[in-house]
Design a protein around this motif. Sequence first.
Motif, PDB file in Angstrom:
ATOM      1  N   PHE A 177      38.694  28.879  37.379  1.00  0.00           N
ATOM      2  CA  PHE A 177      39.473  30.025  37.832  1.00  0.00           C
ATOM      3  C   PHE A 177      40.417  29.682  38.978  1.00  0.00           C
ATOM      4  O   PHE A 177      41.179  30.530  39.417  1.00  0.00           O
ATOM      5  CB  PHE A 177      38.554  31.180  38.237  1.00  0.00           C
ATOM      6  N   ASN A 207      42.817  27.657  38.650  1.00  0.00           N
ATOM      7  CA  ASN A 207      44.101  27.441  38.003  1.00  0.00           C
ATOM      8  C   ASN A 207      44.675  28.800  37.613  1.00  0.00           C
ATOM      9  O   ASN A 207      44.038  29.569  36.894  1.00  0.00           O
ATOM     10  CB  ASN A 207      43.891  26.561  36.762  1.00  0.00           C
ATOM     11  N   TRP A 208      45.873  29.109  38.058  1.00  0.00           N
ATOM     12  CA  TRP A 208      46.448  30.431  37.824  1.00  0.00           C
ATOM     13  C   TRP A 208      46.691  30.694  36.338  1.00  0.00           C
ATOM     14  O   TRP A 208      46.536  31.824  35.872  1.00  0.00           O
ATOM     15  CB  TRP A 208      47.742  30.621  38.606  1.00  0.00           C
ATOM     16  N   THR A 229      43.390  31.531  34.716  1.00  0.00           N
ATOM     17  CA  THR A 229      42.997  32.866  35.162  1.00  0.00           C
ATOM     18  C   THR A 229      43.700  33.941  34.337  1.00  0.00           C
ATOM     19  O   THR A 229      43.071  34.895  33.880  1.00  0.00           O
ATOM     20  CB  THR A 229      43.325  33.046  36.659  1.00  0.00           C
ATOM     21  N   TRP A 241      42.031  36.532  31.655  1.00  0.00           N
ATOM     22  CA  TRP A 241      42.286  37.959  31.785  1.00  0.00           C
ATOM     23  C   TRP A 241      42.865  38.528  30.491  1.00  0.00           C
ATOM     24  O   TRP A 241      42.487  39.622  30.059  1.00  0.00           O
ATOM     25  CB  TRP A 241      43.238  38.259  32.939  1.00  0.00           C
ATOM     26  N   SER A 249      38.397  43.193  35.929  1.00  0.00           N
ATOM     27  CA  SER A 249      38.380  41.773  35.583  1.00  0.00           C
ATOM     28  C   SER A 249      39.515  41.027  36.278  1.00  0.00           C
ATOM     29  O   SER A 249      39.312  39.942  36.833  1.00  0.00           O
ATOM     30  CB  SER A 249      38.499  41.606  34.067  1.00  0.00           C
ATOM     31  N   GLN A 262      39.054  38.121  39.098  1.00  0.00           N
ATOM     32  CA  GLN A 262      39.630  36.804  38.869  1.00  0.00           C
ATOM     33  C   GLN A 262      40.620  36.431  39.961  1.00  0.00           C
ATOM     34  O   GLN A 262      40.689  35.266  40.370  1.00  0.00           O
ATOM     35  CB  GLN A 262      40.292  36.756  37.497  1.00  0.00           C
ATOM     36  N   LEU A 263      41.376  37.387  40.464  1.00  0.00           N
ATOM     37  CA  LEU A 263      42.295  37.095  41.570  1.00  0.00           C
ATOM     38  C   LEU A 263      41.533  36.797  42.853  1.00  0.00           C
ATOM     39  O   LEU A 263      41.958  35.965  43.654  1.00  0.00           O
ATOM     40  CB  LEU A 263      43.273  38.247  41.767  1.00  0.00           C
ATOM     41  N   ILE A 320      38.606  35.342  42.965  1.00  0.00           N
ATOM     42  CA  ILE A 320      38.122  33.968  42.789  1.00  0.00           C
ATOM     43  C   ILE A 320      39.271  32.990  42.972  1.00  0.00           C
ATOM     44  O   ILE A 320      39.107  31.950  43.620  1.00  0.00           O
ATOM     45  CB  ILE A 320      37.464  33.800  41.401  1.00  0.00           C
ATOM     46  N   TYR A 321      40.457  33.314  42.426  1.00  0.00           N
ATOM     47  CA  TYR A 321      41.615  32.416  42.545  1.00  0.00           C
ATOM     48  C   TYR A 321      42.029  32.219  44.000  1.00  0.00           C
ATOM     49  O   TYR A 321      42.389  31.124  44.403  1.00  0.00           O
ATOM     50  CB  TYR A 321      42.790  32.981  41.728  1.00  0.00           C
TER      51      TYR A 321
END
Length: 125
Positions: free
Chosen positions: A60, A62-63, A66, A70, A113, A117-118, A120-121
Amino acid sequence: MRQFLPTRSDEPMYWLMFGAGGMVAAIVLPAIMVVLIAAGITSGDIQNCVLNPGQIADIFGNWFLTLCVWGVVFLLSFYALHRMHHSSHDFGIHSKLTWYIAYGTAAAISFVSLGLQLLIYTNLF
């Protein structure tokens, strides 16, 4: 003589997401599972055959990945809840409330979600 023009509907947009979600469920999700299972088997923790939290954070981190994950969650949630909405018609429930519940839940799952994820990023979670 007056002609009656057909009314425009937003239903094709939902059927498009339903079709794309079905394609993701049939093709992309099994491929992702095979890759993650192979990564778990070849990881250092061979006894548990799972990815450790560091490896998941690297995925996660890596954009692009991610956004891909999503997109998979987005399409699968709309696919599943669109199917549930139309299944309610088969059970005789013809209420507009099922439309709001189905698509509202799909949107909520997608936004939660994306938010997780953002987080975590950006290394905030």
